[in-house]
Design a protein around this motif. Structure first.
Motif, short mmCIF file in Angstrom:
data_model
loop_
_atom_site.label_atom_id
_atom_site.label_comp_id
_atom_site.label_asym_id
_atom_site.label_seq_id
_atom_site.Cartn_x
_atom_site.Cartn_y
_atom_site.Cartn_z
N GLY A 49 0.68 -1.62 0.02
CA GLY A 49 -0.45 -0.07 0.16
C GLY A 49 0.84 1.17 0.07
N VAL A 50 0.49 2.24 -0.63
CA VAL A 50 1.25 3.26 -1.18
C VAL A 50 0.34 4.73 -1.02
N SER A 51 0.56 5.15 -0.01
CA SER A 51 0.05 7.09 -0.06
C SER A 51 1.36 7.81 0.11
N ILE A 52 0.77 8.65 -1.12
CA ILE A 52 1.53 9.91 -1.62
C ILE A 52 0.54 11.12 -1.37
N SER A 53 1.48 12.17 -1.59
CA SER A 53 0.47 13.62 -1.14
C SER A 53 0.10 13.44 -2.72
N HIS A 54 -1.44 14.20 -3.03
CA HIS A 54 -1.10 15.31 -4.52
C HIS A 54 -0.43 15.99 -4.84
N ALA A 55 0.20 16.80 -3.92
CA ALA A 55 0.70 17.66 -3.84
C ALA A 55 2.08 17.99 -4.42
N LEU A 56 2.16 16.06 -4.63
CA LEU A 56 3.44 15.82 -4.86
C LEU A 56 3.88 14.72 -6.35
N VAL A 57 2.53 14.63 -6.52
CA VAL A 57 2.28 13.65 -7.59
C VAL A 57 1.09 13.30 -8.27
N ASP A 58 1.00 13.34 -9.19
CA ASP A 58 -0.32 13.09 -9.87
C ASP A 58 -0.29 11.05 -10.11
N GLY A 59 -1.48 10.95 -11.31
CA GLY A 59 -1.63 9.65 -11.36
C GLY A 59 0.29 9.15 -11.95
N PHE A 60 0.14 9.88 -13.01
CA PHE A 60 0.91 9.58 -14.29
C PHE A 60 2.52 9.15 -13.00
N SER A 61 2.94 10.95 -12.23
CA SER A 61 4.41 10.18 -10.79
C SER A 61 3.82 9.67 -10.32
N TYR A 62 2.91 9.87 -9.74
CA TYR A 62 2.57 7.95 -8.84
C TYR A 62 3.55 6.57 -9.73
N PHE A 63 2.46 6.40 -10.42
CA PHE A 63 3.25 5.34 -11.54
C PHE A 63 4.31 5.28 -11.65
N HIS A 64 5.44 6.61 -12.32
CA HIS A 64 6.71 6.87 -12.67
C HIS A 64 7.71 6.51 -11.13
N PHE A 65 7.03 6.50 -10.44
CA PHE A 65 8.00 6.21 -9.18
C PHE A 65 8.13 4.24 -8.81
N LEU A 66 6.83 4.14 -9.30
CA LEU A 66 6.40 2.68 -8.02
C LEU A 66 7.05 1.97 -9.95
N ALA A 67 6.91 2.19 -10.85
CA ALA A 67 7.79 1.77 -11.33
C ALA A 67 9.69 1.61 -11.77
N SER A 68 9.70 2.39 -11.41
CA SER A 68 10.85 2.74 -11.31
C SER A 68 11.66 2.18 -9.41
N TRP A 69 10.79 2.94 -8.75
CA TRP A 69 11.11 1.26 -7.67
C TRP A 69 11.06 0.45 -7.94
N ALA A 70 9.99 -0.17 -8.76
CA ALA A 70 10.53 -1.98 -9.29
C ALA A 70 11.92 -2.42 -9.97
N MET A 71 12.34 -0.99 -10.83
CA MET A 71 13.15 -1.30 -12.46
C MET A 71 14.58 -1.48 -10.72
N GLU A 72 14.13 -0.37 -9.48
CA GLU A 72 15.63 -0.41 -9.19
C GLU A 72 15.79 -2.09 -8.48
#
Length: 390
Positions: free
Chosen positions: A118-141
């Motif tokens: 479960g991942v909760s991120i402030s909407h002031a930091l991300v929109d839907g695109f940025s949220y999944f950009h981070f998650l996909a990058s995390w998985a690649m890392e």
């Protein structure tokens, strides 16, 4: 990381009642928490704003300040899998976008059927695109692969020159930015929220598009028609006797609209396209008429509209100070719905040592918010009803 000022659109997702973006992902095997934490620590070196706190920089500006506390994954045991759990919020550790609080939290739950992330991120930091950009990058890392570095140039969405100082009114806010300046937002009440979850097949979508197109001169998209369908269905259910206008709002990603602008921008890069119809017309309006209104509103979001939107929000904040932010609504608080199209989410990329998710849910607590997600044969729809009182 030095302090980062928030952009005009970032600012409206701060304070009480500003909902974060929240998903939970279920896996049919166990994710190793140690490896997960190590890869998170590593990817945060690139996605630095996630590791920050909100601070007041002036009477009208928030900034992101680096946090001394790491983002530690909370590991819990849950007796039931996500698919059968009575309360999916058990798999989340929610954030609140207020001064001094963490703006990103992660919970890893171990269940008899596998792991739930479960991942909760402030909407002031991300929109839907940025949220999944981070998650996909995390998985690649996690898998030792290189990822696409994000752009953190938040000043790109702050107008360099305003249109000239003027007194901003609620009508200006609606007309120029598609948002609503109304009463102070209420606190988020997750425990009182009710969700509708249903599928719409490709055949159903094509049939509704055909029906709507017969009653509309302009060319419509599936998203126009789905949005119109949800607008009609839920506004009539939530406010059957309301005499005011019925509103629908749609977030529009501006990464492809503003030029030049980095496609990898990590932040909230959206404008609100909003339209309405008087109740006297709404009750008898056809699907095609409503979809045509949606298409016109979304089509209005061009470079000029985007900059006018950001300029209006910037001037309003400078006029009223930070307190006004809790009075800004992206969904009409009494007679509206927000429909977000996330039907192209790269969910399968959010995989660690347990493989790709077997299921997932969006739990973003946006009252009167509907989300369109990818489905096996068409789309999945999630609708968050207004929180019940008592």
């Amino acid at each position: 990381m030095k302090r980062i000022p928030l952009s005009p659109i970032d600012h409206i997702f701060t304070g009480v009642g500003s909902y974060p973006i929240e998903f939970v992902f279920a896996y049919d095997a166990t994710i190793d928490p140690g490896r997960l934490q190590d890869s998170l620590d590593s990817v945060l070196d690139t996605f630095t704003p996630l590791h920050s706190r909100l601070v007041i920089a002036s009477d009208d500006t928030y900034e992101l300040e680096p946090s001394v506390d790491p983002i530690s994954i909370e590991v819990t045991d849950q007796p039931a899998a996500l698919q059968v759990s009575e309360n999916p919020y058990d798999f989340l550790s929610p954030v609140d976008t207020v001064v001094g609080e963490p703006l990103a939290r992660v919970r890893l739950s171990q269940t008899p059927d596998g792991s739930v992330l479960g991942v909760s991120i402030s909407h002031a930091l991300v929109d839907g695109f940025s949220y999944f950009h981070f998650l996909a990058s995390w998985a690649m890392e996690f898998h030792g692969k290189d990822n696409i570095a994000p752009s953190h140039e938040r000043d790109l969405l702050t107008p360099k020159k305003t249109a000239g100082q003027r007194s901003i009114t609620p009508d200006d806010v609606l007309e120029m930015s598609g948002t609503f300046w109304a009463e102070k937002r209420a606190a988020t009440l997750r425990e009182r929220m009710r969700w509708d979850r249903f599928s719409i097949s490709k055949a159903e979508m094509n049939e509704r598009l055909r029906e709507a197109q017969e009653d509309c001169d302009g060319r419509l998209s599936h998203n126009d028609v789905v949005t119109a369908f949800l607008w009609k269905k839920y506004l009539e259910a939530w406010n059957p006797n309301d005499e005011g206008p019925a509103y629908v709002s749609c977030p529009v990603d501006v990464r492809r609209i503003l030029k030049p602008f980095p496609r990898t921008y990590f932040g909230c890069a959206v404008c609100l396209a909003t339209t309405s119809m008087e109740r006297s017309e709404f009750a008898d309006a056809s699907l095609g008429e409503l979809a045509g209104r949606v298409r016109t509103a979304v089509g209005r979001v061009n470079q000029d509209y985007a900059w006018g939107s950001f300029d209006t929000l910037e001037q309003l904040r400078k006029q009223e100070g930070l307190d006004v932010l809790e009075q800004i609504h992206v969904i009409h608080p009494d007679n509206g719905i927000l429909v977000t199209n996330l039907s192209r989410l790269p969910v399968q990329q959010v995989q660690f040592d347990a493989g790709p998710p077997v299921t997932y849910e969006i739990l973003t607590p946006a009252e009167r918010g509907a989300v369109v997600l990818p489905g096996a044969d068409g789309i999945e729809v999630r609708v968050c009803h207004p929180a019940t009182a008592g």
